[in-house]
Design a protein around this motif. Structure first.
Motif, PDB file in Angstrom:
ATOM      1  N   ILE A   1     -16.289  98.206  53.865  1.00 30.46           N
ATOM      2  CA  ILE A   1     -15.464  97.346  54.026  1.00 30.46           C
ATOM      3  C   ILE A   1     -15.676  96.166  53.837  1.00 30.46           C
ATOM      4  CG2 ILE A   1     -13.787  96.277  55.849  1.00 30.46           C
ATOM      5  CD1 ILE A   1     -13.853  99.183  57.199  1.00 30.46           C
ATOM      6  N   PHE A   2     -17.128  95.591  54.149  1.00 30.43           N
ATOM      7  CA  PHE A   2     -17.597  94.270  54.179  1.00 30.43           C
ATOM      8  C   PHE A   2     -17.773  94.128  52.436  1.00 30.43           C
ATOM      9  CE2 PHE A   2     -20.643  90.854  53.517  1.00 30.43           C
ATOM     10  CZ  PHE A   2     -20.105  90.113  54.456  1.00 30.43           C
ATOM     11  N   THR A   3     -18.398  94.991  51.854  1.00 30.37           N
ATOM     12  CA  THR A   3     -18.594  94.872  50.453  1.00 30.37           C
ATOM     13  C   THR A   3     -17.295  94.854  49.531  1.00 30.37           C
ATOM     14  OG1 THR A   3     -20.682  95.756  50.678  1.00 30.37           O
ATOM     15  CG2 THR A   3     -19.476  95.958  48.346  1.00 30.37           C
ATOM     16  N   PHE A   4     -16.125  95.481  50.035  1.00 31.48           N
ATOM     17  CA  PHE A   4     -14.961  95.531  49.347  1.00 31.48           C
ATOM     18  C   PHE A   4     -14.218  94.185  49.377  1.00 31.48           C
ATOM     19  CE2 PHE A   4     -10.373  96.414  49.332  1.00 31.48           C
ATOM     20  CZ  PHE A   4     -10.118  96.947  47.948  1.00 31.48           C
ATOM     21  N   GLY A   5     -14.279  93.577  50.661  1.00 32.39           N
ATOM     22  CA  GLY A   5     -13.833  92.361  51.268  1.00 32.39           C
ATOM     23  C   GLY A   5     -14.619  91.427  50.175  1.00 32.39           C
ATOM     24  N   ASN A   6     -15.902  91.399  50.000  1.00 30.73           N
ATOM     25  CA  ASN A   6     -16.563  90.547  49.336  1.00 30.73           C
ATOM     26  C   ASN A   6     -16.104  90.417  47.867  1.00 30.73           C
ATOM     27  OD1 ASN A   6     -18.831  88.746  49.837  1.00 30.73           O
ATOM     28  ND2 ASN A   6     -20.157  90.312  50.200  1.00 30.73           N
ATOM     29  N   LEU A   7     -16.021  91.622  47.287  1.00 27.29           N
ATOM     30  CA  LEU A   7     -15.414  91.762  45.597  1.00 27.29           C
ATOM     31  C   LEU A   7     -14.197  91.227  45.549  1.00 27.29           C
ATOM     32  CD1 LEU A   7     -17.108  95.416  44.911  1.00 27.29           C
ATOM     33  CD2 LEU A   7     -17.876  93.030  44.375  1.00 27.29           C
ATOM     34  N   LEU A   8     -13.236  91.433  46.379  1.00 26.05           N
ATOM     35  CA  LEU A   8     -11.995  90.904  46.499  1.00 26.05           C
ATOM     36  C   LEU A   8     -12.104  89.287  46.577  1.00 26.05           C
ATOM     37  CD1 LEU A   8      -9.654  93.040  48.784  1.00 26.05           C
ATOM     38  CD2 LEU A   8      -9.373  92.791  46.274  1.00 26.05           C
ATOM     39  N   ALA A   9     -12.751  88.539  47.449  1.00 26.45           N
ATOM     40  CA  ALA A   9     -12.962  87.399  47.359  1.00 26.45           C
ATOM     41  C   ALA A   9     -13.715  86.691  46.238  1.00 26.45           C
ATOM     42  CB  ALA A   9     -13.781  86.897  48.864  1.00 26.45           C
ATOM     43  N   ILE A  10     -14.432  87.418  45.811  1.00 27.87           N
ATOM     44  CA  ILE A  10     -15.050  86.987  44.472  1.00 27.87           C
ATOM     45  C   ILE A  10     -14.242  86.957  43.213  1.00 27.87           C
ATOM     46  CG2 ILE A  10     -16.947  87.335  42.708  1.00 27.87           C
ATOM     47  CD1 ILE A  10     -18.014  85.693  44.784  1.00 27.87           C
ATOM     48  N   GLY A  11     -13.325  87.857  43.068  1.00 28.18           N
ATOM     49  CA  GLY A  11     -12.419  88.536  42.213  1.00 28.18           C
ATOM     50  C   GLY A  11     -11.241  87.680  42.142  1.00 28.18           C
ATOM     51  N   SER A  12     -11.112  86.807  43.348  1.00 20.79           N
ATOM     52  CA  SER A  12      -9.972  86.191  43.591  1.00 20.79           C
ATOM     53  C   SER A  12      -9.833  85.002  42.692  1.00 20.79           C
ATOM     54  CB  SER A  12      -9.679  85.747  44.921  1.00 20.79           C
ATOM     55  OG  SER A  12     -10.755  84.758  45.319  1.00 20.79           O
ATOM     56  N   THR A  13     -10.969  84.267  42.183  1.00 18.32           N
ATOM     57  CA  THR A  13     -11.094  83.377  41.553  1.00 18.32           C
ATOM     58  C   THR A  13     -10.697  83.833  40.002  1.00 18.32           C
ATOM     59  OG1 THR A  13     -13.197  83.575  41.078  1.00 18.32           O
ATOM     60  CG2 THR A  13     -12.688  82.035  42.760  1.00 18.32           C
ATOM     61  N   ALA A  14     -10.821  84.801  39.815  1.00 15.39           N
ATOM     62  CA  ALA A  14     -10.302  85.460  38.259  1.00 15.39           C
ATOM     63  C   ALA A  14      -8.811  85.102  38.259  1.00 15.39           C
ATOM     64  CB  ALA A  14     -10.611  86.760  38.211  1.00 15.39           C
TER      65      ALA A  14
ATOM     66  N   PRO B   1      -0.291  86.906  31.102  1.00 12.64           N
ATOM     67  CA  PRO B   1      -0.120  85.325  31.046  1.00 12.64           C
ATOM     68  C   PRO B   1       1.150  85.266  32.465  1.00 12.64           C
ATOM     69  CG  PRO B   1       1.568  86.374  29.523  1.00 12.64           C
ATOM     70  CD  PRO B   1       0.670  87.482  30.033  1.00 12.64           C
ATOM     71  N   LEU B   2       0.322  84.385  33.173  1.00 13.44           N
ATOM     72  CA  LEU B   2       0.857  84.097  34.584  1.00 13.44           C
ATOM     73  C   LEU B   2       1.230  82.725  34.706  1.00 13.44           C
ATOM     74  CD1 LEU B   2      -1.511  86.483  37.123  1.00 13.44           C
ATOM     75  CD2 LEU B   2       0.892  86.861  36.165  1.00 13.44           C
ATOM     76  N   SER B   3       2.066  82.266  35.491  1.00 14.44           N
ATOM     77  CA  SER B   3       2.659  80.843  35.596  1.00 14.44           C
ATOM     78  C   SER B   3       1.483  80.455  36.499  1.00 14.44           C
ATOM     79  CB  SER B   3       3.737  80.876  36.039  1.00 14.44           C
ATOM     80  OG  SER B   3       3.995  81.211  37.507  1.00 14.44           O
ATOM     81  N   PRO B   4       1.310  79.050  36.607  1.00 16.41           N
ATOM     82  CA  PRO B   4       0.518  78.309  37.495  1.00 16.41           C
ATOM     83  C   PRO B   4       0.602  78.781  39.040  1.00 16.41           C
ATOM     84  CG  PRO B   4       1.075  76.710  35.918  1.00 16.41           C
ATOM     85  CD  PRO B   4       1.760  78.040  35.719  1.00 16.41           C
ATOM     86  N   LEU B   5       1.848  79.004  39.238  1.00 16.52           N
ATOM     87  CA  LEU B   5       2.484  79.215  40.780  1.00 16.52           C
ATOM     88  C   LEU B   5       1.930  80.801  40.998  1.00 16.52           C
ATOM     89  CD1 LEU B   5       3.615  78.114  43.445  1.00 16.52           C
ATOM     90  CD2 LEU B   5       5.666  78.937  42.564  1.00 16.52           C
ATOM     91  N   GLN B   6       2.174  81.630  40.116  1.00 17.64           N
ATOM     92  CA  GLN B   6       1.742  83.062  40.151  1.00 17.64           C
ATOM     93  C   GLN B   6       0.280  83.102  40.170  1.00 17.64           C
ATOM     94  OE1 GLN B   6       3.836  84.389  36.530  1.00 17.64           O
ATOM     95  NE2 GLN B   6       5.611  85.196  38.063  1.00 17.64           N
ATOM     96  N   ARG B   7      -0.528  82.565  39.695  1.00 10.51           N
ATOM     97  CA  ARG B   7      -2.056  82.615  39.559  1.00 10.51           C
ATOM     98  C   ARG B   7      -2.414  82.054  41.018  1.00 10.51           C
ATOM     99  NH1 ARG B   7      -5.200  82.756  34.750  1.00 10.51           N
ATOM    100  NH2 ARG B   7      -3.747  83.075  33.157  1.00 10.51           N
ATOM    101  N   LEU B   8      -2.017  80.983  41.422  1.00  4.87           N
ATOM    102  CA  LEU B   8      -2.116  80.464  42.918  1.00  4.87           C
ATOM    103  C   LEU B   8      -1.959  81.598  44.029  1.00  4.87           C
ATOM    104  CD1 LEU B   8      -3.472  78.067  44.100  1.00  4.87           C
ATOM    105  CD2 LEU B   8      -0.994  77.076  44.472  1.00  4.87           C
ATOM    106  N   TYR B   9      -0.593  81.996  43.868  1.00  3.40           N
ATOM    107  CA  TYR B   9      -0.238  83.102  44.806  1.00  3.40           C
ATOM    108  C   TYR B   9      -1.378  84.311  44.695  1.00  3.40           C
ATOM    109  CZ  TYR B   9       4.201  81.017  45.863  1.00  3.40           C
ATOM    110  OH  TYR B   9       5.061  80.289  46.313  1.00  3.40           O
ATOM    111  N   GLY B  10      -1.705  84.536  43.221  1.00  4.72           N
ATOM    112  CA  GLY B  10      -2.530  85.796  43.237  1.00  4.72           C
ATOM    113  C   GLY B  10      -3.909  85.535  43.704  1.00  4.72           C
ATOM    114  N   PHE B  11      -4.303  84.197  43.598  1.00  6.73           N
ATOM    115  CA  PHE B  11      -5.612  83.885  44.153  1.00  6.73           C
ATOM    116  C   PHE B  11      -5.583  83.830  45.743  1.00  6.73           C
ATOM    117  CE2 PHE B  11      -7.740  80.117  46.056  1.00  6.73           C
ATOM    118  CZ  PHE B  11      -9.284  80.448  46.025  1.00  6.73           C
ATOM    119  N   ALA B  12      -4.732  83.258  46.334  1.00  4.01           N
ATOM    120  CA  ALA B  12      -4.500  83.106  47.807  1.00  4.01           C
ATOM    121  C   ALA B  12      -4.542  84.614  48.413  1.00  4.01           C
ATOM    122  CB  ALA B  12      -3.233  82.399  48.126  1.00  4.01           C
ATOM    123  N   GLY B  13      -3.521  85.364  47.809  1.00  7.24           N
ATOM    124  CA  GLY B  13      -3.419  86.863  48.093  1.00  7.24           C
ATOM    125  C   GLY B  13      -4.626  87.687  48.256  1.00  7.24           C
ATOM    126  N   CYS B  14      -5.383  87.724  47.082  1.00 11.57           N
ATOM    127  CA  CYS B  14      -6.765  88.225  46.890  1.00 11.57           C
ATOM    128  C   CYS B  14      -7.961  87.827  47.847  1.00 11.57           C
ATOM    129  CB  CYS B  14      -7.196  88.228  45.318  1.00 11.57           C
ATOM    130  SG  CYS B  14      -8.122  89.484  44.876  1.00 11.57           S
TER     131      CYS B  14
END
Length: 160
Positions: free
Chosen positions: A65-78, A28-41
């Protein structure tokens, strides 16, 4: 205990929903923590994709490197909607084919880069990955894929 009883009585679909809900609620993350996690990822994913251009002359390193970045960007919405909801949305009937093509192209790019070591196949796989990512991303915008399809048909139409 009641979840066990439900699964024994044939409530497999309910049990699957409970599992995904438990998976979403396990961190369980707070909305602000979720936003920080999304932005960081997302920032890390975009940074990897941009830094991959530095090694563009070496397609194998570029693909990794490109594929890893791609997966990080897609996973950020989680971080925003939770991993369970992310999986449900990816497997929705509207975007199941786009998801399958995207995941397949990611796997193909990694196989070409890591196992086959073919620069030409890796570049082709990366191009497919980029196209699949664009098509997958368009599935989240209402009517975007229809509009792009019609635009491509009009642009590629050879009749005068």
């Amino acid at each position: 205990m009641w979840k066990l009883q439900a699964s024994l009585l044939g409530g497999d679909e309910e049990r699957q929903d409970d599992f995904l809900d438990d998976f979403n609620g396990s961190c369980p993350l707070s909305p602000l923590q979720r936003l920080y996690g999304f932005a960081g990822c997302l920032a890390a994913g975009l940074a990897c994709m941009l830094l991959s251009l530095v090694v563009f002359a070496r397609p194998i390193k570029f693909a990794i490197i490109f594929t890893f970045g791609n997966l990080l960007a897609i996973g950020s919405t989680a971080f925003l909607i939770g991993p369970g909801q992310q999986i449900r949305m990816m497997l929705d009937t509207v975007r199941i084919y786009a998801t399958a093509i995207y995941v397949g192209s990611v796997i193909l790019a990694l196989v070409c880069a890591l196992l086959i070591h073919s620069k030409i196949l890796t570049i082709i796989a990366i191009i497919c990955e980029i196209c699949a990512l664009i098509w997958y991303s368009l599935s989240y915008i209402p009517f975007a894929r229809n509009m792009v399809s019609e635009l491509l048909v009009r642009l590629c139409d050879t009749e005068i």
